[in-house]
Design a protein around this motif. Structure first.
Motif, PDB file in Angstrom:
ATOM      1  N   TRP A 283      39.459  18.759  32.266  1.00  0.00           N
ATOM      2  CA  TRP A 283      40.552  19.687  32.215  1.00  0.00           C
ATOM      3  C   TRP A 283      39.719  21.121  31.923  1.00  0.00           C
ATOM      4  O   TRP A 283      38.642  21.232  31.284  1.00  0.00           O
ATOM      5  CB  TRP A 283      41.465  19.243  31.050  1.00  0.00           C
ATOM      6  N   GLN A 284      40.440  22.161  32.428  1.00  0.00           N
ATOM      7  CA  GLN A 284      40.026  23.373  32.238  1.00  0.00           C
ATOM      8  C   GLN A 284      41.319  24.629  32.092  1.00  0.00           C
ATOM      9  O   GLN A 284      42.394  24.235  32.731  1.00  0.00           O
ATOM     10  CB  GLN A 284      39.190  23.761  33.525  1.00  0.00           C
ATOM     11  N   VAL A 285      40.958  25.495  31.463  1.00  0.00           N
ATOM     12  CA  VAL A 285      41.677  26.875  31.478  1.00  0.00           C
ATOM     13  C   VAL A 285      41.045  27.744  32.305  1.00  0.00           C
ATOM     14  O   VAL A 285      39.823  28.348  31.761  1.00  0.00           O
ATOM     15  CB  VAL A 285      41.931  27.108  29.998  1.00  0.00           C
ATOM     16  N   SER A 286      41.757  28.341  33.333  1.00  0.00           N
ATOM     17  CA  SER A 286      41.111  29.308  34.317  1.00  0.00           C
ATOM     18  C   SER A 286      41.914  30.245  34.673  1.00  0.00           C
ATOM     19  O   SER A 286      42.696  29.883  35.597  1.00  0.00           O
ATOM     20  CB  SER A 286      40.404  28.423  35.366  1.00  0.00           C
ATOM     21  N   PRO A 287      42.286  31.324  33.830  1.00  0.00           N
ATOM     22  CA  PRO A 287      43.094  32.425  34.461  1.00  0.00           C
ATOM     23  C   PRO A 287      43.008  32.868  35.862  1.00  0.00           C
ATOM     24  O   PRO A 287      43.856  33.138  36.601  1.00  0.00           O
ATOM     25  CB  PRO A 287      42.998  33.362  33.396  1.00  0.00           C
ATOM     26  N   GLU A 288      41.846  32.966  35.883  1.00  0.00           N
ATOM     27  CA  GLU A 288      41.497  33.626  37.415  1.00  0.00           C
ATOM     28  C   GLU A 288      42.117  32.298  38.632  1.00  0.00           C
ATOM     29  O   GLU A 288      42.620  33.081  39.534  1.00  0.00           O
ATOM     30  CB  GLU A 288      40.010  33.632  37.807  1.00  0.00           C
TER      31      GLU A 288
END
Length: 476
Positions: A283-288
C-alpha cells in the motif's frame, strides 16, 4: 491555456493555428474593435474623435490601445507568434521569441497527455464513482492494458495456477475491503474494475514522460539514495520463489505532492545495478500519483532498475489482472488507528511452477493476477532476495528533513496499536512450499527518523515493528 482558448473563440479563430489563419484572426480582431468604437461614437461624440483617429492608425499594434482586454488579447497573440507585429527593437523581438515557447509547449504537453490517456484508459462497459472520487471503469478482461504488449496481443488471462503448499487462510475476515466496492457496485461478469487515469493525474506529475514510474535511482539496502529512506527486513543468499506477509495499513501524513510513503514487499533478482529485476506490492500514499492522501493497494515491476521498463499498477502493459472485485490503485478501507483498531492486508507473491509466471494474491485467497515471466531477465528463474518494509521520499522541504511519516508515524518501540507492523512473513521454496524465514535481517538507514525492531513468536511467526515521524528533535 483556458484563457487562450477563450480569446480565440472571441475573435473567431480556428485551430490549428497557421500563418494565414493568423492574419485572418488579426483582421477579425480589428473588425471587432472598429464595430465597438463605432457604437461608442454614436453615444459619445467626444470619445468618437479619439477612437476614430485610433482606429485609422490601427494595424495590430497593441501599444496604443487603452482598454485592457485588447491589450491582453494582442499580447497573447504576439506571444503565440500568430500576429505579424512590427517590433520596435531587437529586445522586444527576443522577448516575443521567448514567450512563443510557452503556449507551444503547453499544447505539446496536452497533446502528449491525451495520447497517453487514450492508451491507458480502455473502453468501459460500465463506469461508477467511488466515495473517494475515483472513477472505476469496467473493462473487458481481454481489453486491459496488459494485452497491448506484443507478446500478449490476442491472448486472454490464464487460468489460476497451483497455490503454494502450506498456504492457510489469514485470520482477518475484512482484509480485502476497498472504498469503491463499499457502495455495492460490482463490474459485470467478464470485465475488470480499473481505476481511470484522468488528465489532472498526469498534469500533477513531475514528468509526463515518466508518469506511472518510480524515479530512476541506484537501489541499495545499506544506505539511502536520492532522498529515498527505508526501514526494512530482508532475507538473501538463497533461491526464493515467492513471499508472503500481512501488512498493517495506516494513512501516514505526506507533507508535499512529490513525496510518498509506502509499505510493501519486494521480490528481487539481479545486481543492484542496471539489471535489477523487482516485483513489488503493498500500500502507498502518493499525492502526486493519486491526488489525495488515501492509502492505496498498488503493484510495481521493473527489469532494468526503474530506468525504462515497468510501472505502477496497470499504467503500462505488463501485469495481467484476472480478478473482477479488486481495483489496483484503489483506496483501502478501513485503516488502523492509533490506540484503536488494527487492520492489515495479506499479500502473497509466488512463481507458478508450471508456466513460470509470478502470481499475486490479496486477502483471503483472492487472486489478483500475474506478471508474465517473459517481462523479466533474472526473475525468469528465481529471486535472490526478498524484502519487506517501509519507504519514504525525503525531499528536504525548507532545507530540513521531511515530516512525511512512515507506517503509523510512530517509532517501532511503541509496539502494537501504535507502531506499524509486518507479521507472518514467509518465503516460497523450490518445492512451491511456504516456509518461515530463517535469517531475517532488519535495517533502518535513518534510525533517528524511522526505525525497525524484529521478533518472532508462535502467533505472528516472524514479524517486525517499524516506522516513525520523520523530522523530530533527533532527526533535524
Amino acid at each position: 491555456m483556458v484563457t487562450m482558448y477563450w480569446i480565440l473563440a472571441l475573435v473567431g479563430a480556428e485551430l490549428p493555428w497557421t500563418k494565414n489563419s493568423t492574419n485572418i484572426l488579426c483582421c477579425k480582431f480589428h473588425d471587432y474593435r472598429r464595430r465597438q468604437y463605432q457604437q461608442q461614437q454614436q453615444e459619445d461624440s467626444t470619445k468618437a474623435k479619439k477612437q476614430e483617429n485610433f482606429s485609422s492608425n490601427m494595424a495590430c499594434s497593441y501599444s496604443k490601445i487603452s482598454p485592457i482586454i485588447p491589450i491582453v488579447i494582442c499580447f497573447l497573440l504576439v506571444a503565440s507568434s500568430m500576429c505579424p507585429v512590427a517590433q520596435s527593437s531587437d529586445i522586444r523581438r527576443e522577448t516575443a521569441a521567448n514567450q512563443t515557447l510557452k503556449p507551444e509547449q503547453e499544447l505539446k504537453k496536452l497533446k502528449t497527455i491525451r495520447a497517453r490517456l487514450n492508451k491507458i484508459n480502455k473502453p468501459a462497459l460500465k463506469t461508477f464513482q467511488s466515495p473517494d472520487g475515483d472513477l472505476i471503469d469496467c473493462v473487458l478482461s481481454h481489453h486491459q492494458p496488459a494485452f497491448d504488449h506484443p507478446q500478449l496481443k490476442g491472448q486472454k488471462p490464464l487460468d489460476p495456477p497451483e497455490r503454494p503448499k502450506g498456504q492457510n487462510p489469514p485470520g482477518m475476515a475484512a482484509e480485502n475491503y476497498q472504498l469503491w466496492s463499499m457502495s455495492g457496485n460490482l463490474c459485470p461478469e467478464g470485465t475488470l474494475p480499473i481505476r481511470r487515469t484522468r488528465e489532472e493525474d498526469m498534469m500533477r506529475a513531475s514528468s509526463v514522460r515518466r508518469f506511472g514510474r518510480k524515479l530512476r535511482r541506484h537501489v541499495r539496502r545499506d544506505t539511502s539514495s536520492n532522498g529515498h529512506e527505508h526501514a526494512v527486513g530482508y532475507v538473501s543468499g538463497d533461491q526464493y520463489y515467492g513471499a508472503k506477509a500481512s501488512i498493517n495499513v495506516w494513512a501516514p501524513k505526506v507533507v508535499n505532492q512529490y513525496e510518498f510513503s509506502l509499505s510493501q514487499m519486494w521480490v528481487i533478482s539481479g545486481s543492484f545495478g542496471d539489471d535489477l529485476n523487482t516485483i513489488e506490492a503493498g500500500w502507498q500514499v502518493s499525492p502526486e500519483l493519486y491526488g489525495d492522501n488515501y492509502p492505496r493497494f498498488f503493484t510495481y515491476w521493473t527489469t532494468d532498475a526503474y530506468q525504462a521498463t515497468g510501472c505502477y499498477n496497470l499504467l503500462c502493459s505488463g501485469f495481467v489482472q484476472t480478478n473482477s472485485r479488486i481495483a489496483i490503485g484503489a483506496a483501502i478501507s478501513p485503516t488502523s488507528t492509533y490506540h484503536g483498531g488494527q487492520f492489515d492486508i495479506s499479500l502473497l507473491i509466488w512463481k507458478d511452477p508450471k508456466h513460470g509466471n509470478w502470481w499475486l494474491e490479496f486477502g483471503n485467497g483472492v487472486l489478483v493476477g500475474y506478471w508474465p515471466s517473459f517481462l523479466f531477465t533474472h526473475l525468469q528463474n528465481h529471486a535472490s532476495m526478498v524484502q519487506f518494509g517501509g519507504e519514504v521520499v525525503n525531499s528536504r522541504p525548507s532545507g530540513s528533513h521531511t515530516a512525511t511519516q512512515m507506517g503509523s508515524g510512530h517509532f517501532a518501540g511503541e509496539g502494537f496499536g501504535k507502531a506499524s507492523y509486518f507479521r507472518n512473513m514467509q518465503v516460497v521454496d523450490w518445492d512451491n512450499s511456504l516456509i518461515p524465514l530463517s535469517n531475517l535481517k532488519v535495517l533502518a538507514d535513518h534510525p533517528n527518523c524511522y526505525d525497525i525492531q524484529g521478533g518472532i513468536n508462535n502467533v505472528w511467526g516472524n514479524y517486525f515493528y517499524y516506522g516513525g515521524p520523520g523530522r523530530n528533535v533527533r532527526c533535524p
